[in-house]
Design an enzyme around this catalytic site. Structure first.
Site, PDB file in Angstrom:
ATOM      1  N   ALA A  12     -21.521  85.182   9.601  1.00 29.01           N
ATOM      2  CA  ALA A  12     -20.513  84.175   9.253  1.00 29.01           C
ATOM      3  C   ALA A  12     -21.103  82.931   8.595  1.00 29.01           C
ATOM      4  CB  ALA A  12     -19.728  83.784  10.502  1.00 29.01           C
TER       5      ALA A  12
ATOM      6  N   GLU B  41     -23.391  82.734   6.463  1.00 26.82           N
ATOM      7  CA  GLU B  41     -23.709  82.979   5.049  1.00 26.82           C
ATOM      8  C   GLU B  41     -22.468  83.006   4.159  1.00 26.82           C
ATOM      9  OE1 GLU B  41     -26.815  83.746   7.563  1.00 26.82           O
ATOM     10  OE2 GLU B  41     -25.111  85.130   7.571  1.00 26.82           O
TER      11      GLU B  41
ATOM     12  N   VAL C  86     -17.160  86.427  15.231  1.00 29.66           N
ATOM     13  CA  VAL C  86     -18.139  85.746  16.067  1.00 29.66           C
ATOM     14  C   VAL C  86     -17.668  85.912  17.507  1.00 29.66           C
ATOM     15  CG1 VAL C  86     -19.368  83.596  16.547  1.00 29.66           C
ATOM     16  CG2 VAL C  86     -18.544  84.065  14.215  1.00 29.66           C
ATOM     17  N   ILE C  87     -18.500  86.556  18.320  1.00 30.76           N
ATOM     18  CA  ILE C  87     -18.175  86.791  19.730  1.00 30.76           C
ATOM     19  C   ILE C  87     -19.045  85.875  20.589  1.00 30.76           C
ATOM     20  CG2 ILE C  87     -18.101  88.490  21.603  1.00 30.76           C
ATOM     21  CD1 ILE C  87     -17.741  90.666  19.432  1.00 30.76           C
TER      22      ILE C  87
ATOM     23  N   THR D  42     -25.295  81.551  24.858  1.00 31.43           N
ATOM     24  CA  THR D  42     -25.904  80.308  24.386  1.00 31.43           C
ATOM     25  C   THR D  42     -24.898  79.497  23.572  1.00 31.43           C
ATOM     26  OG1 THR D  42     -26.677  81.197  22.276  1.00 31.43           O
ATOM     27  CG2 THR D  42     -28.105  81.540  24.195  1.00 31.43           C
TER      28      THR D  42
ATOM     29  N   HIS E 270     -25.063  78.975  20.492  1.00 24.85           N
ATOM     30  CA  HIS E 270     -25.039  79.463  19.110  1.00 24.85           C
ATOM     31  C   HIS E 270     -23.605  79.741  18.644  1.00 24.85           C
ATOM     32  CE1 HIS E 270     -26.716  81.142  15.473  1.00 24.85           C
ATOM     33  NE2 HIS E 270     -26.060  82.266  15.658  1.00 24.85           N
TER      34      HIS E 270
ATOM     35  N   ASN F 140      -9.001  82.061   5.929  1.00 24.50           N
ATOM     36  CA  ASN F 140     -10.114  82.165   6.866  1.00 24.50           C
ATOM     37  C   ASN F 140      -9.812  83.247   7.887  1.00 24.50           C
ATOM     38  OD1 ASN F 140     -12.119  81.923   8.791  1.00 24.50           O
ATOM     39  ND2 ASN F 140     -11.980  79.701   8.942  1.00 24.50           N
TER      40      ASN F 140
ATOM     41  N   ARG G 246      -7.659  91.888  17.502  1.00 23.48           N
ATOM     42  CA  ARG G 246      -7.357  91.024  16.366  1.00 23.48           C
ATOM     43  C   ARG G 246      -7.713  91.676  15.027  1.00 23.48           C
ATOM     44  NH1 ARG G 246      -7.614  88.384  20.749  1.00 23.48           N
ATOM     45  NH2 ARG G 246      -6.605  86.369  21.070  1.00 23.48           N
TER      46      ARG G 246
END
Length: 161
Positions: A56, A58, A86-87, A91, A93, A118, A132
């Site tokens: 994501a 990039e 993005v899961i 952390t 991140h 998006n 989703r």
């Protein structure tokens, strides 16, 4: 006062040149998001160029590079679709990737006056991601494509082409 016009459902024909940049970090989810987005773009009669990147973060830089290159060739993109997943992990991140990718996409869309859908999923777990991404369930890839095309129709109606 007259009731405002609202479009509900269906796909309007929107001939356009669309750039779709997808993150391939989770291949199966990326395939499903892409399937939904391409189905909506094709139904609208638009042409789509698909570019894949690793993750994501990039996506925004790739969009900026390719939009600039296309404009320099006098073949600008009319709209852009960003897809990825993005899961949340263990952390921080997750927060960095979700916030920075979304902020960069919004900055690009506003600064370039570029309709952008998006479709980067930000989820807690794989089950949420599957629901989703699935074209048979929430079809967020298709929704992102439709969002970009809807803003493009508004842009064209406003005479900003």
């Amino acid at each position: 006062m007259a009731e405002p016009k609202r479009r509900v459902g269906g796909v309007e024909q929107t001939p356009a040149r669309v750039l779709l940049v997808e993150a391939r970090f989770y291949d199966a989810l990326a395939d499903e998001l892409l399937k939904g987005a391409l189905r909506r773009i094709e139904a609208a009669g638009a042409h789509c160029d698909v570019v894949s990147v690793p993750g994501a973060l990039e996506i925004p830089a790739t969009i900026a590079i390719l939009v600039q290159a296309a404009s320099a060739r006098h073949q600008p993109y009319d709209a852009v679709v960003a897809l990825g997943t993005v899961i949340r992990g263990e952390t921080t991140h997750y927060e960095i990737v979700t916030e920075q990718s979304a902020r960069a996409l919004m900055d690009l869309s506003v600064s370039l006056r570029l309709p952008l859908g998006n479709g980067i999923l930000t989820v807690e777990n794989e089950a949420q991601a599957i629901a989703r991404a699935s074209v048979d369930h929430m079809d967020k890839g298709g929704d992102a494509a439709e969002a970009a095309l809807a803003v493009l129709r508004i842009k064209r109606a406003a005479g900003c082409v």
